[in-house]
Design an enzyme around this catalytic site. Sequence first.
Site, PDB file in Angstrom:
ATOM      1  N   GLU A  56      20.003  -8.493 -40.517  1.00  0.00           N
ATOM      2  CA  GLU A  56      20.022  -9.911 -40.828  1.00  0.00           C
ATOM      3  C   GLU A  56      19.239 -10.757 -39.837  1.00  0.00           C
ATOM      4  O   GLU A  56      18.937 -10.327 -38.730  1.00  0.00           O
ATOM      5  CB  GLU A  56      21.457 -10.410 -40.931  1.00  0.00           C
ATOM      6  N   CYS A  63      24.432  -1.003 -33.808  1.00  0.00           N
ATOM      7  CA  CYS A  63      24.258  -1.089 -32.351  1.00  0.00           C
ATOM      8  C   CYS A  63      25.242  -0.117 -31.711  1.00  0.00           C
ATOM      9  O   CYS A  63      26.312   0.132 -32.261  1.00  0.00           O
ATOM     10  CB  CYS A  63      24.575  -2.518 -31.891  1.00  0.00           C
TER      11      CYS A  63
END
Length: 348
Positions: A89, A109
């Site tokens: 995003e 992540c």
Amino acid sequence: MIILQDFNLAELTQYLTEYGCQKFVGLQIYGWLSKGADFDQMTNVNKALREKLKENCIAQSVKIIHTATSKKDGTEKMLFQLHDGNLVEGVLMKYNYGNTLCVSTQVGCRMGCKFCASTLDGLVRNLSAGEILGQVVAVNALTKGVRNVTNVVLMGSGEPLDNYDNVVKFLHLLFDTNGLGFSQRNVSLSTCGLADKMKQFADEDFSVNMTLSLHSADTEKRTEIMPITKQWSIHQAVDALRYYFNKTKRRVIVEYTLIDGVNDNYSDALKLKQLLSGMSVHVNLIRLNAVKERKLLATDTDHAKKFLAWLEKMGMSATLRRQMGADIDGACGQLRRRYINEKGATNE
Ligand code: SAH
């Protein structure tokens, strides 16, 4: 498939020699790529060549598949789809000095920060340089050049310094005057404190701004919310930030997300002051954007103002930022998660 946006001009020109192209074709295609054009729109490029390229290459590395605009502040949030179906995003924030795009550097992540939605499923994969660049290009194309991106912050999902080589290549592409020609000073990189990579990055001789996501000056507390502290201590991260400042003379910023009852009492402010004393650094306070999957809550506005006043009284340079786009899943990774939860899968 080859992502053409991963190439710089010399590499693209070299690659095109495989198709028997002359040098000027490289420049033409490079220009089209930075304008967001797909092969069909490259009207001054030979059609047969375009058809051949289509078989092996991707022109635009990301596609915007969803946007949401905040009614409160005009912040626009978008979902970018990558060629393998993965989603990342971006957020476009409008300030009076220009338009800042927050880009992602990884799908997911692996840093594990307790307040962040991007890290809930761990790291899926790194983005290539062209996939990071593609986000800027796609947003410019979406706004039809009327509201071009003027500033870029590497603060979307992912830890930029954990994808070091691709991020460095992305910056070279972003600054290239044959392409988007961004000014280095209009770019900021944010890190959770990978001290070795911060120093390595300082030695690249860029002039970009560096932000350290600190969120606590207390080792025990920071380890609790940011497990990376076990690998790189607070002092190692702050030393690396100081090294970055001394080397580049660029502005350095400490990001401090206020979390209710976790890092927002007077002793937290005092510890922050002690840690950063003698450093030329600005502290950016922001109230937590609460993430549904986590129990942590935002410090309330009045208390956040009090925390800011404590820092100011101690002589620190600090601001309390507005929560941009909180009504449209503004925090890292939230929109992607909601989209995936609603649609059931990433690969569709
Ligand atoms: N990995 C990098 C950049 C991505 S996050 C870093 O750690 O800096 C960008 C910023 O948003 C970081 O300061 C991060 O700590 C912060 N952040 C993440 N989730 C948040 C949330 N739910 N509310 C407020 N800030 C958040």
